[in-house]
Design a protein around this motif. Sequence first.
Motif, PDB file in Angstrom:
ATOM      1  N   GLY A 140       0.786  -1.235   0.000  1.00 48.20           N
ATOM      2  CA  GLY A 140       0.000   0.000   0.000  1.00 48.20           C
ATOM      3  C   GLY A 140       0.811   1.275   0.000  1.00 48.20           C
ATOM      4  O   GLY A 140       0.265   2.355   0.226  1.00 48.20           O
ATOM      5  N   HIS A 141       2.100   1.201  -0.268  1.00 46.34           N
ATOM      6  CA  HIS A 141       2.951   2.391  -0.267  1.00 46.34           C
ATOM      7  C   HIS A 141       2.992   3.057  -1.638  1.00 46.34           C
ATOM      8  O   HIS A 141       2.754   2.425  -2.663  1.00 46.34           O
ATOM      9  CB  HIS A 141       4.388   2.027   0.130  1.00 46.34           C
ATOM     10  N   ARG A 142       3.354   4.312  -1.626  1.00 43.57           N
ATOM     11  CA  ARG A 142       3.762   5.031  -2.832  1.00 43.57           C
ATOM     12  C   ARG A 142       5.279   4.907  -2.876  1.00 43.57           C
ATOM     13  O   ARG A 142       5.958   5.222  -1.889  1.00 43.57           O
ATOM     14  CB  ARG A 142       3.345   6.493  -2.755  1.00 43.57           C
ATOM     15  N   VAL A 143       5.823   4.467  -3.977  1.00 44.92           N
ATOM     16  CA  VAL A 143       7.263   4.248  -4.100  1.00 44.92           C
ATOM     17  C   VAL A 143       7.838   5.254  -5.092  1.00 44.92           C
ATOM     18  O   VAL A 143       7.383   5.345  -6.233  1.00 44.92           O
ATOM     19  CB  VAL A 143       7.580   2.812  -4.575  1.00 44.92           C
ATOM     20  N   VAL A 144       8.825   6.007  -4.621  1.00 42.28           N
ATOM     21  CA  VAL A 144       9.511   6.987  -5.452  1.00 42.28           C
ATOM     22  C   VAL A 144      10.988   6.619  -5.465  1.00 42.28           C
ATOM     23  O   VAL A 144      11.605   6.490  -4.398  1.00 42.28           O
ATOM     24  CB  VAL A 144       9.312   8.426  -4.915  1.00 42.28           C
ATOM     25  N   ALA A 145      11.532   6.419  -6.665  1.00 42.32           N
ATOM     26  CA  ALA A 145      12.923   6.007  -6.807  1.00 42.32           C
ATOM     27  C   ALA A 145      13.570   6.812  -7.933  1.00 42.32           C
ATOM     28  O   ALA A 145      13.344   6.525  -9.109  1.00 42.32           O
ATOM     29  CB  ALA A 145      13.012   4.510  -7.097  1.00 42.32           C
ATOM     30  N   PRO A 146      14.355   7.839  -7.574  1.00 44.48           N
ATOM     31  CA  PRO A 146      15.001   8.639  -8.626  1.00 44.48           C
ATOM     32  C   PRO A 146      16.254   7.964  -9.158  1.00 44.48           C
ATOM     33  O   PRO A 146      16.854   7.116  -8.502  1.00 44.48           O
ATOM     34  CB  PRO A 146      15.363   9.929  -7.886  1.00 44.48           C
ATOM     35  N   ASP A 147      16.629   8.377 -10.356  1.00 42.68           N
ATOM     36  CA  ASP A 147      17.950   8.073 -10.897  1.00 42.68           C
ATOM     37  C   ASP A 147      18.795   9.308 -10.618  1.00 42.68           C
ATOM     38  O   ASP A 147      18.461  10.408 -11.091  1.00 42.68           O
ATOM     39  CB  ASP A 147      17.900   7.837 -12.405  1.00 42.68           C
ATOM     40  N   LEU A 148      19.857   9.154  -9.856  1.00 46.15           N
ATOM     41  CA  LEU A 148      20.727  10.294  -9.591  1.00 46.15           C
ATOM     42  C   LEU A 148      21.241  10.864 -10.910  1.00 46.15           C
ATOM     43  O   LEU A 148      21.333  10.160 -11.917  1.00 46.15           O
ATOM     44  CB  LEU A 148      21.909   9.876  -8.707  1.00 46.15           C
TER      45      LEU A 148
END
Length: 169
Positions: free
Chosen positions: A75-83
Motif C-alpha cells: 500500500g505504499h507510494r514508491v519513489v525512486a530517482p535516478d541520480l
Amino acid sequence: MTPLPTIGRILRTPDSRFAGLTDFPWTPHYREVGGLRIASIDEGPRDAPVVLLMHGEPTWSYLYRKMIPPLLAAGHRVVAPDLVGFGRSDKPARQADYTYRNHVLWMNAWLAALDLRHATLFCQDWGSLIGLRMLAAAPERFDRAVLANGGLPTGTQAKTPPAFLLWRT
C-alpha cells in the motif's frame, strides 16, 4: 535555497537503451532541476505513505526492481530517482560537474519540487551520502530513515575514509 550550478553540455541516454527490461515495467517520470532532467519511478496511490529509494553507484532505480512490488503491494507510494549521471537522468558532459555538493543540491531541489511529505527514506551507498543530506536539509519531509551500506562522512574528520575521498574527487 542555494542556487543550482550552471551546467554546460548535457548528455541524455536514448530511451531505446532501456527497451526490453522485462523486470522493470514502470514508466519514468521526469522533473527538470537546474536545466537537468531527473528521472524517477513514482508508483502507488498519491496519498499513500511514501518510500523514497535512493540508489548508490554505479546503479540506478533499476536496483530496486525487486523491492518495488512488495512495497506497492503493502500500500505504499514508491519513489525512486535516478541520480544525475545515472540511468535515465541527464548526464553533464563535464567531469567537473560531478561533485558531492552538486549532487546534494540537485537532489534537494528535486525533492522540494516533488514536495514529498512524511516519507520513509531508504538509502544505500552514495544514496546514503546524498539522501541523509536531503533529510538534514528538510527533516520536515521525512518520518523515518533506513540506512543500508552507507554513512555520512563530512570529509573533514581526522580519519576521513579513503573511499569517501576517492568518491568526492
